[in-house]
Design a protein around this motif. Structure first.
Motif, PDB file in Angstrom:
ATOM      1  N   ALA A 132       0.826  -1.205   0.000  1.00 52.83           N
ATOM      2  CA  ALA A 132       0.000   0.000   0.000  1.00 52.83           C
ATOM      3  C   ALA A 132       0.862   1.258   0.000  1.00 52.83           C
ATOM      4  CB  ALA A 132      -0.933  -0.002   1.203  1.00 52.83           C
ATOM      5  N   GLY A 133       1.915   1.272   0.823  1.00 57.81           N
ATOM      6  CA  GLY A 133       2.798   2.425   0.867  1.00 57.81           C
ATOM      7  C   GLY A 133       3.515   2.635  -0.457  1.00 57.81           C
ATOM      8  N   GLY A 134       3.966   1.541  -1.056  1.00 54.35           N
ATOM      9  CA  GLY A 134       4.645   1.654  -2.343  1.00 54.35           C
ATOM     10  C   GLY A 134       3.730   2.192  -3.429  1.00 54.35           C
ATOM     11  N   ALA A 148      -4.833  -5.530   8.867  1.00 54.42           N
ATOM     12  CA  ALA A 148      -4.462  -5.245   7.483  1.00 54.42           C
ATOM     13  C   ALA A 148      -4.851  -3.823   7.085  1.00 54.42           C
ATOM     14  CB  ALA A 148      -5.113  -6.259   6.541  1.00 54.42           C
ATOM     15  N   LEU A 149      -6.015  -3.379   7.529  1.00 56.19           N
ATOM     16  CA  LEU A 149      -6.460  -2.023   7.215  1.00 56.19           C
ATOM     17  C   LEU A 149      -5.623  -0.977   7.940  1.00 56.19           C
ATOM     18  CD1 LEU A 149     -10.276  -2.707   7.273  1.00 56.19           C
ATOM     19  CD2 LEU A 149      -9.024  -1.778   5.317  1.00 56.19           C
ATOM     20  N   ILE A 150      -5.225  -1.266   9.175  1.00 61.68           N
ATOM     21  CA  ILE A 150      -4.341  -0.338   9.892  1.00 61.68           C
ATOM     22  C   ILE A 150      -3.040  -0.170   9.118  1.00 61.68           C
ATOM     23  CG2 ILE A 150      -2.928  -0.075  11.964  1.00 61.68           C
ATOM     24  CD1 ILE A 150      -5.228  -1.352  13.546  1.00 61.68           C
ATOM     25  N   ALA A 151      -2.519  -1.283   8.585  1.00 56.88           N
ATOM     26  CA  ALA A 151      -1.265  -1.229   7.832  1.00 56.88           C
ATOM     27  C   ALA A 151      -1.436  -0.464   6.524  1.00 56.88           C
ATOM     28  CB  ALA A 151      -0.763  -2.642   7.551  1.00 56.88           C
ATOM     29  N   SER A 152      -2.490  -0.788   5.762  1.00 58.27           N
ATOM     30  CA  SER A 152      -2.657  -0.150   4.456  1.00 58.27           C
ATOM     31  C   SER A 152      -3.057   1.315   4.578  1.00 58.27           C
ATOM     32  CB  SER A 152      -3.697  -0.908   3.622  1.00 58.27           C
ATOM     33  OG  SER A 152      -4.985  -0.822   4.200  1.00 58.27           O
ATOM     34  N   LEU A 172      -8.310   2.648  -3.502  1.00 53.88           N
ATOM     35  CA  LEU A 172      -7.514   1.649  -4.218  1.00 53.88           C
ATOM     36  C   LEU A 172      -6.261   1.291  -3.423  1.00 53.88           C
ATOM     37  CD1 LEU A 172      -7.778   2.899  -7.916  1.00 53.88           C
ATOM     38  CD2 LEU A 172      -8.904   0.933  -6.873  1.00 53.88           C
ATOM     39  N   VAL A 173      -5.637   2.288  -2.836  1.00 55.57           N
ATOM     40  CA  VAL A 173      -4.454   2.031  -2.004  1.00 55.57           C
ATOM     41  C   VAL A 173      -4.846   1.217  -0.774  1.00 55.57           C
ATOM     42  CG1 VAL A 173      -2.702   3.108  -0.553  1.00 55.57           C
ATOM     43  CG2 VAL A 173      -3.174   4.037  -2.827  1.00 55.57           C
ATOM     44  N   GLY A 207      -0.561   4.213   3.664  1.00 57.94           N
ATOM     45  CA  GLY A 207      -1.134   4.775   2.445  1.00 57.94           C
ATOM     46  C   GLY A 207      -1.634   6.187   2.625  1.00 57.94           C
ATOM     47  N   ALA A 208      -2.398   6.432   3.701  1.00 57.87           N
ATOM     48  CA  ALA A 208      -2.951   7.770   3.928  1.00 57.87           C
ATOM     49  C   ALA A 208      -1.851   8.787   4.191  1.00 57.87           C
ATOM     50  CB  ALA A 208      -3.930   7.730   5.101  1.00 57.87           C
ATOM     51  N   SER A 209      -0.815   8.380   4.920  1.00 61.27           N
ATOM     52  CA  SER A 209       0.279   9.309   5.223  1.00 61.27           C
ATOM     53  C   SER A 209       0.996   9.757   3.949  1.00 61.27           C
ATOM     54  CB  SER A 209       1.278   8.636   6.170  1.00 61.27           C
ATOM     55  OG  SER A 209       0.660   8.303   7.394  1.00 61.27           O
ATOM     56  N   LEU A 210       1.264   8.808   3.063  1.00 62.33           N
ATOM     57  CA  LEU A 210       1.975   9.148   1.833  1.00 62.33           C
ATOM     58  C   LEU A 210       1.088   9.939   0.871  1.00 62.33           C
ATOM     59  CD1 LEU A 210       3.974   5.857   1.282  1.00 62.33           C
ATOM     60  CD2 LEU A 210       4.920   8.128   1.679  1.00 62.33           C
TER      61      LEU A 210
END
Length: 269
Positions: free
Chosen positions: A37-39, A126-130, A64-65, A134-137
């Motif tokens: 997600a971060g990538g 999984a949602l915490i990770a994505s 999508l992320v 994802g939201a930060s980037l």
């Protein structure tokens, strides 16, 4: 609820807590989903301001992320659900379980309920990770992560439900295929190779695309409402979210029922 059923649920939770497998898979899943997600957020967020315009509209990009939680993370709850059952056959721990509670249907119901809850936990992590990465980037690239949007929270709820149902499918597979090695091979081969190839091949004609909607991964994407797979492949939206959920329930129920009528009712020695 009967005392026997509640006792079966408590027993299954004890089995989960006293093994390392659940948290090992949880940690690996969180790292994998977060990296993906971060990538993707970094790549697509960076392209958003390019001269050629965004590859994916900013309004669609956050979900999508975040959908990496289910589109790549779903293999972990289904694998854990299968291993939670097949390990009982492998190490013959079903013998004392059935001696303590001879009502095998109640035992299986308790296991399915427990793994549904554990699958939901996998979904939350999984949602915490994505979303966390994802939201930060996305915010760093000036893209609204849409965390205050009601649709985002509806997406989160559907994602947790999807992961819970994947865990139930894993239970059904484990009951249907008691061999631990065979169950692992089936899960990894189907989720990582067979279904993606089937969905890709089915996208070339309308009739095959209609059939492919009912594949488990496609149904999961429909339930969640966003998927990097459908975005990149240009596939159709597929089923309504509730229809996708019913398809996953059907897969879990059919596999569990057939397994109960066959392997689960055999003598365990």
């Amino acid at each position: 609820m009967s005392a026997g059923y509640l006792g079966a649920v408590r027993s299954e939770f004890t089995k989960v807590r006293t093994t390392r497998l659940w948290w090992v898979l949880l940690v690996i899943m969180a790292a994998y989903v977060g990296l993906c997600a971060g990538g993707m957020a970094g790549i697509l967020g960076g392209l958003g301001g390019g001269a050629n315009g965004p590859v994916i509209p900013d309004a669609q990009l956050p979900l999508l992320v975040y959908s990496f939680a289910t589109s790549v993370g779903y293999v972990f709850p289904v694998l854990f659900g299968a291993l939670a059952v097949t390990s009982e056959f492998r190490f013959q721990s079903l013998t004392p379980t059935f001696l303590a509670n001879p009502r095998r249907g109640v035992v299986l119901g308790g296991k399915a309920t427990t793994l549904l809850i554990v699958g939901a936990l996998f979904g939350v992590v999984a949602l915490i990770a994505s979303i966390g990465l994802g939201a930060s980037l996305l915010a760093a690239f000036g893209i609204d992560p849409l965390l205050g949007d009601p649709e985002t929270w509806a997406f989160i709820g559907r994602s947790v439900l999807a992961m819970a149902l994947w865990s139930a499918i894993g239970v059904g597979l484990g009951v249907l295929v008691p061999s631990q090695v065979a169950a692992i091979v089936i899960v990894l081969a189907f989720t990582q190779f067979v279904e993606p190839l089937l969905r890709l091949a089915a996208s070339f004609t309308d009739w095959s695309a209609q059939v492919a909607q009912f594949l488990p991964g496609a149904a999961s994407d429909s339930l969640v409402g966003a998927s990097i797979y459908t975005a990149m492949s240009g596939a159709s939206a597929g089923l309504d979210w509730w229809q996708g959920g019913l398809v996953l329930v059907a897969y879990a129920a059919i596999a569990t029922l057939i397994g109960f009528l066959t392997s689960w009712r055999r003598d365990v020695s």
